[in-house]
Design a protein around this motif. Structure first.
Motif, PDB file in Angstrom:
ATOM      1  N   UNK A   1       0.999  -1.054  -0.035  1.00 40.14           N
ATOM      2  CA  UNK A   1       0.063  -0.035   0.052  1.00 40.14           C
ATOM      3  C   UNK A   1       1.003   1.096   0.141  1.00 40.14           C
ATOM      4  N   UNK A   2       0.556   2.343  -0.880  1.00 38.71           N
ATOM      5  CA  UNK A   2       1.537   3.389  -1.090  1.00 38.71           C
ATOM      6  C   UNK A   2       0.210   4.509  -0.719  1.00 38.71           C
ATOM      7  N   UNK A   3       0.766   5.565  -0.200  1.00 41.60           N
ATOM      8  CA  UNK A   3      -0.253   6.702   0.044  1.00 41.60           C
ATOM      9  C   UNK A   3       0.785   7.992  -0.480  1.00 41.60           C
ATOM     10  N   UNK A   4       0.036   8.506  -1.495  1.00 40.70           N
ATOM     11  CA  UNK A   4       0.767   9.822  -2.041  1.00 40.70           C
ATOM     12  C   UNK A   4      -0.138  11.098  -1.521  1.00 40.70           C
ATOM     13  N   UNK A   5       0.747  11.985  -0.808  1.00 39.44           N
ATOM     14  CA  UNK A   5      -0.097  13.085  -0.383  1.00 39.44           C
ATOM     15  C   UNK A   5       0.096  14.587  -1.081  1.00 39.44           C
ATOM     16  N   UNK A   6      -0.836  15.022  -1.461  1.00 39.69           N
ATOM     17  CA  UNK A   6      -0.783  16.329  -2.160  1.00 39.69           C
ATOM     18  C   UNK A   6      -0.704  17.292  -1.196  1.00 39.69           C
ATOM     19  N   UNK A   7       0.515  18.071  -0.643  1.00 35.80           N
ATOM     20  CA  UNK A   7       0.769  19.329   0.181  1.00 35.80           C
ATOM     21  C   UNK A   7       0.510  20.677  -0.442  1.00 35.80           C
ATOM     22  N   UNK A   8      -0.506  20.444  -1.464  1.00 31.84           N
ATOM     23  CA  UNK A   8      -0.533  22.084  -1.951  1.00 31.84           C
ATOM     24  C   UNK A   8      -1.498  22.818  -1.039  1.00 31.84           C
ATOM     25  N   UNK A   9      -1.759  24.285  -1.440  1.00 34.00           N
ATOM     26  CA  UNK A   9      -2.421  24.996  -0.715  1.00 34.00           C
ATOM     27  C   UNK A   9      -3.964  24.539  -0.270  1.00 34.00           C
TER      28      UNK A   9
ATOM     29  N   UNK B   1      -4.257   8.304  -3.145  1.00 36.62           N
ATOM     30  CA  UNK B   1      -3.883   9.476  -3.485  1.00 36.62           C
ATOM     31  C   UNK B   1      -4.811  10.698  -2.601  1.00 36.62           C
ATOM     32  N   UNK B   2      -4.312  11.251  -1.827  1.00 35.42           N
ATOM     33  CA  UNK B   2      -5.002  12.396  -0.930  1.00 35.42           C
ATOM     34  C   UNK B   2      -4.915  13.552  -1.551  1.00 35.42           C
ATOM     35  N   UNK B   3      -5.739  14.268  -2.359  1.00 31.30           N
ATOM     36  CA  UNK B   3      -5.815  15.250  -3.309  1.00 31.30           C
ATOM     37  C   UNK B   3      -7.480  15.923  -3.543  1.00 31.30           C
ATOM     38  N   UNK B   4      -7.277  17.265  -3.710  1.00 33.22           N
ATOM     39  CA  UNK B   4      -8.631  17.724  -4.131  1.00 33.22           C
ATOM     40  C   UNK B   4      -9.117  17.590  -5.566  1.00 33.22           C
ATOM     41  N   UNK B   5      -8.139  16.906  -6.430  1.00 37.06           N
ATOM     42  CA  UNK B   5      -8.704  16.564  -7.601  1.00 37.06           C
ATOM     43  C   UNK B   5      -7.942  17.365  -8.844  1.00 37.06           C
TER      44      UNK B   5
END
Length: 299
Positions: free
Chosen positions: A41-49, A179-183
């Protein structure tokens, strides 16, 4: 003569029985390999604003807090999977990624701590250690990024192009990438487009682009298909990877924005031959946890 014939018949029968037994053993060995359910399992985190509580506040629950709860749910599902197996079959791992890496050098140490693996020699108290790490460290990551406030975007496209095969896919594993992101997708280092006669593909997706492409009404699907709108394909074949996108959070003003974002992601996954994928909105963790656990368990 009869005695000799009798002996030969008995030897032949015993030989057949032995071969049959060996065949059954061989089948059993093969079935162990085929039925193996080792997980990566991999988790890619979007650390944008998107995680900035000042830029994108949410009075119900801040988005960075939702992310940390999603991560806890992923870890819970992972450990549930491990505990459902016999110790001798343990060969599973989980890790966290960013792209690009944040400027805080401590982030590298935190990601090292969050890379966990289980094998047949793993002690039972390691479960508690993993629980503790995933209860504390993800929040430290988000707090550090918010404090630093240097939001350079998240280069998800480049991650799929150059890193996902090496980082997130292992042979003889069930590979899942969360993937944790707003899209939305944007990074200045990989911002480009490809215009052809019947298509307009980009390495990015912003609210501004959605408006420019006039994807603001109920006919957006036809417009996407007719004009060939979408992401530039970043990978040829990711059939050995499952992708689950969590946190889709459209800007206000366009009632079809969320659906457009999801359509872009869905088409992109299909083009990269990703067979299993889910694209979920930024809902409360209590609503998404059952979906996350089900996705990991496969039930």
């Amino acid at each position: 003569m009869k005695k000799i014939l009798y002996v030969l018949v008995m030897i032949s029968l015993l030989s057949c029985c032995k071969k049959g037994t060996e065949t059954e053993k061989d089948k059993a060995k093969d079935s162990i390999v085929i039925d193996s359910n080792n997980m990566n399992i991999s988790i890619l985190i979007d650390l944008s604003d998107r995680i900035d509580p000042k830029t994108n506040p949410n009075p119900t629950m801040e988005y960075y807090q939702r992310d940390t709860e999603y991560i806890k749910a992923i870890e819970k599902g992972f450990l549930n999977h491990i505990k459902s197996k016999k110790i001798i079959t343990y060969d599973d791992q989980m890790q966290v990624f960013f792209n690009p890496e944040p400027s805080d050098p401590k982030m590298n140490e935190l990601t090292k701590e969050l890379k966990v693996s289980f094998n047949k020699d793993t002690p039972r108290n390691y479960f508690d250690s993993v629980d503790k790490k995933y209860a504390e460290l993800p929040l430290n990551i988000y707090q550090s990024a918010i404090k630093d406030s240097q939001y350079v975007g998240s280069d998800i496209w480049e991650f799929f192009k150059n890193k996902v095969n090496d980082y997130c896919i292992k042979d003889d594993r069930r590979n899942i990438l969360f993937i944790l992101t707003d899209g939305y997708m944007y990074h200045e280092n990989t911002k480009f487009d490809e215009k052809k006669e019947n298509s307009y593909r980009t390495s990015y997706l912003t609210a501004k682009l959605i408006k420019a492409n006039k994807l603001t009404n109920s006919d957006f699907k036809n417009s996407i298909e007719k004009n060939g709108y979408g992401f530039v394909k970043a990978n040829e074949n990711l059939s050995n990877l499952e992708v689950i996108v969590l946190g889709i959070n459209p800007e206000k003003g366009n009632p079809f924005e969320e659906a457009v974002i999801k359509q872009y992601w869905e088409n992109w996954c299909k083009e990269m031959k990703i067979k299993k994928y889910q694209i979920k909105s930024a809902d409360l963790p209590s609503n998404l946890e059952p979906i996350i656990l089900k996705a990991i368990s496969g039930k």
